[in-house]
Design a protein around this motif. Structure first.
Motif, short mmCIF file in Angstrom:
data_model
loop_
_atom_site.label_atom_id
_atom_site.label_comp_id
_atom_site.label_asym_id
_atom_site.label_seq_id
_atom_site.Cartn_x
_atom_site.Cartn_y
_atom_site.Cartn_z
N PRO A 6 0.80 -1.05 0.08
CA PRO A 6 -0.03 0.18 0.03
C PRO A 6 0.85 1.24 -0.17
O PRO A 6 1.77 1.22 0.72
CB PRO A 6 -0.78 -0.33 1.29
CG PRO A 6 -0.71 -1.52 1.70
CD PRO A 6 0.28 -1.84 1.13
N ARG A 7 0.42 2.21 -0.83
CA ARG A 7 1.46 3.41 -0.98
C ARG A 7 0.24 4.64 -0.47
O ARG A 7 0.82 5.57 -0.02
CB ARG A 7 1.60 3.74 -2.49
CG ARG A 7 2.65 2.68 -2.74
CD ARG A 7 3.16 3.16 -4.18
NE ARG A 7 2.38 3.37 -5.16
CZ ARG A 7 1.87 2.33 -6.22
NH1 ARG A 7 2.50 1.01 -5.79
NH2 ARG A 7 1.03 2.38 -7.11
N GLU A 8 -0.96 4.42 -0.50
CA GLU A 8 -1.78 5.66 -0.23
C GLU A 8 -3.13 4.77 0.34
O GLU A 8 -3.77 3.93 -0.11
CB GLU A 8 -2.21 6.61 -1.40
CG GLU A 8 -3.16 7.60 -1.04
CD GLU A 8 -3.25 8.50 -2.14
OE1 GLU A 8 -2.57 9.56 -2.22
OE2 GLU A 8 -3.95 8.35 -3.23
N HIS A 9 -3.70 5.33 1.49
CA HIS A 9 -4.63 4.66 2.15
C HIS A 9 -5.89 5.77 2.28
O HIS A 9 -5.59 6.91 2.96
CB HIS A 9 -4.38 4.26 3.56
CG HIS A 9 -5.34 3.49 4.35
ND1 HIS A 9 -6.02 2.38 4.05
CD2 HIS A 9 -6.27 3.79 5.34
CE1 HIS A 9 -6.79 1.74 4.44
NE2 HIS A 9 -6.92 2.86 5.63
N TYR A 10 -7.09 5.33 2.02
CA TYR A 10 -8.06 6.57 2.44
C TYR A 10 -8.94 5.82 3.50
O TYR A 10 -9.31 4.75 3.53
CB TYR A 10 -9.20 6.47 0.97
CG TYR A 10 -8.24 6.64 -0.09
CD1 TYR A 10 -7.35 7.54 -0.50
CD2 TYR A 10 -8.29 5.69 -1.08
CE1 TYR A 10 -6.85 7.94 -1.48
CE2 TYR A 10 -7.44 5.66 -2.30
CZ TYR A 10 -6.60 6.95 -2.59
OH TYR A 10 -5.99 6.90 -3.74
N THR A 11 -9.77 6.71 4.19
CA THR A 11 -10.55 6.39 5.30
C THR A 11 -11.34 7.54 5.70
O THR A 11 -11.24 8.66 5.07
CB THR A 11 -9.61 5.97 6.65
OG1 THR A 11 -10.60 5.85 7.54
CG2 THR A 11 -8.69 7.37 7.08
N ASP A 12 -12.46 7.27 6.45
CA ASP A 12 -13.20 8.36 6.64
C ASP A 12 -12.77 8.96 8.25
O ASP A 12 -11.71 8.62 8.55
CB ASP A 12 -14.99 8.07 6.80
CG ASP A 12 -14.92 7.04 7.71
OD1 ASP A 12 -14.13 6.53 8.71
OD2 ASP A 12 -15.86 6.29 7.66
N GLY A 67 1.25 11.02 11.55
CA GLY A 67 2.75 10.96 11.71
C GLY A 67 3.27 9.45 11.44
O GLY A 67 4.06 9.12 10.69
N VAL A 68 2.23 8.35 12.05
CA VAL A 68 2.89 7.17 11.85
C VAL A 68 2.89 6.54 10.49
O VAL A 68 3.87 5.86 10.04
CB VAL A 68 1.93 6.09 12.82
CG1 VAL A 68 2.24 4.71 12.73
CG2 VAL A 68 1.99 6.62 14.39
N THR A 69 1.95 6.85 9.71
CA THR A 69 1.71 6.28 8.42
C THR A 69 2.75 6.94 7.59
O THR A 69 3.42 6.10 6.75
CB THR A 69 0.26 6.48 7.82
OG1 THR A 69 -0.05 7.99 8.05
CG2 THR A 69 -0.92 5.64 8.53
N HIS A 70 3.17 8.20 7.74
CA HIS A 70 4.05 8.91 6.72
C HIS A 70 5.43 8.22 7.29
O HIS A 70 6.32 7.90 6.33
CB HIS A 70 4.19 10.32 7.32
CG HIS A 70 5.26 11.08 6.84
ND1 HIS A 70 5.11 11.59 5.36
CD2 HIS A 70 6.56 11.38 7.01
CE1 HIS A 70 6.50 12.02 5.03
NE2 HIS A 70 7.08 12.01 5.86
N GLY A 73 5.87 4.88 5.32
CA GLY A 73 5.91 5.14 4.12
C GLY A 73 4.62 4.90 3.30
O GLY A 73 4.47 4.54 2.02
N VAL A 74 3.58 5.22 3.96
CA VAL A 74 2.15 5.15 3.44
C VAL A 74 1.62 6.63 3.56
O VAL A 74 1.64 7.29 4.57
CB VAL A 74 1.36 4.22 4.15
CG1 VAL A 74 0.04 4.12 3.44
CG2 VAL A 74 1.89 2.76 4.18
N ARG A 75 0.93 7.24 2.33
CA ARG A 75 0.40 8.44 2.27
C ARG A 75 -1.13 8.04 2.92
O ARG A 75 -1.96 7.36 2.44
CB ARG A 75 0.06 8.72 0.83
CG ARG A 75 -0.86 9.86 0.72
CD ARG A 75 0.19 11.36 0.94
NE ARG A 75 -0.75 12.51 0.92
CZ ARG A 75 -1.15 13.01 -0.33
NH1 ARG A 75 -0.45 12.72 -1.37
NH2 ARG A 75 -1.70 14.21 -0.36
#
Length: 303
Positions: free
Chosen positions: A66-72, A82-85, A88-90
């Protein structure tokens, strides 16, 4: 969310969602951009979903990266940015209270009179610098699986202001969040991409509710393991439908092209493999009435 009309340790009361069953759980599923669900977990419905975002991104056990993750909104906190950055995940959430969000400025930065009302406070860069080594060690532990992401993030969040590591990671998350909000307000393409990604999840949930008719929308398993088995079986069925539809849609497209019908590649992105009108959700039953009409009288039963 699913109602649980039996007693279960992870199924608390929630009259807002489960007026009939009283109790319930949430089944949190990650879906790839190819429409295939690749990770599912059972969580209580009274907790915030944000820490469990990380579990799906890290422990899915597939070849996906996964490179980019969408959520509500329920899947976001400043700390998750901060953690996802750092992993290495947008992280790209859709925030329902966007006008109420505030941007954070660097210390000693110039003033911005045009957007002063949207600015909150100054970032504590000194705290980020002082806790940076601890933050890096935490990320290494999460990435290697030494500690489960949702567990340690939940513990840090519970400690809140009393934990220096939490505050440092939160300050760093606010920095990443500010950059994201600025891009989100400026880029229509980003907002559209996030919306399309979330719509895929909603479509998958709609099909899951359609398939889960046997329990009348309720999960009657008491233990976490049995609930997870049921959720995983449902995910497997959803993935099977996605694959089956994809194979047959590709065959239809090849047939159309062979017959000379114009098929624009640009239009293919609007197709969805979650179509269900042609699927016999409840099975198919056949009764041979003539067979029973010709049964000899000696073979009939009397009561």
């Amino acid at each position: 969310v699913y109602g649980v009309p039996v007693r279960g340790l992870n199924a608390p009361f929630n009259p807002k969602y489960f007026a009939g069953a009283g109790r319930g759980i949430s089944v949190y599923t990650h879906i790839a951009d190819t429409w295939v669900p690749f990770y599912t977990q059972v969580i209580t419905c009274n907790v915030r979903q944000a820490p469990y975002v990380l579990d799906g991104l890290l422990y899915h056990g597939t070849q996906l990266q996964p490179r980019e993750h969408y959520t509500d909104t329920h899947g976001y906190t400043d700390l998750i940015f901060g953690v996802t950055h750092l992993l290495g995940v947008r992280f790209a959430p859709r925030l329902k209270d966007l006008p109420e969000q505030r941007l954070w400025r660097l210390p000693n930065a110039e003033t911005y009179s045009q957007i002063d009302a949207a600015l909150a406070d100054k970032l504590n860069v000194t705290l980020i610098r002082d806790t940076w080594d601890e933050i890096v060690r935490l990320m290494a532990s999460i990435r290697s699986g030494k500690v489960r992401a949702s567990l340690i993030i939940g513990k840090l969040s519970a400690a809140s202001r009393r934990n220096r590591l939490f505050r440092g990671l939160q300050e760093f998350g606010r920095l990443i969040k500010t950059a994201y909000l600025a891009e989100d307000l400026h880029s229509e393409e980003l907002r559209r991409r996030v919306l399309l990604g979330l719509n895929k999840g909603e479509s998958l949930n709609a099909l899951a509710r359609k398939l889960f008719y046997g329990g009348q929308g309720e999960m009657r398993d008491r233990t976490y393991e049995d609930q997870l088995d049921a959720a995983s079986a449902l995910n497997l069925l959803l993935a099977g439908i996605v694959v089956w539809n994809t194979v047959h849609m590709q065959a239809c497209l090849r047939r159309l092209k062979a017959d000379g019908y114009p098929v624009a590649e640009e239009d293919l992105k609007h197709l969805s493999p979650l179509l269900r009108e042609h699927i016999g959700i409840y099975g198919q039953y056949s009764f041979d009435l003539k067979r029973y009409e010709t049964v000899p009288a000696a073979e009939t039963f009397t009561y």
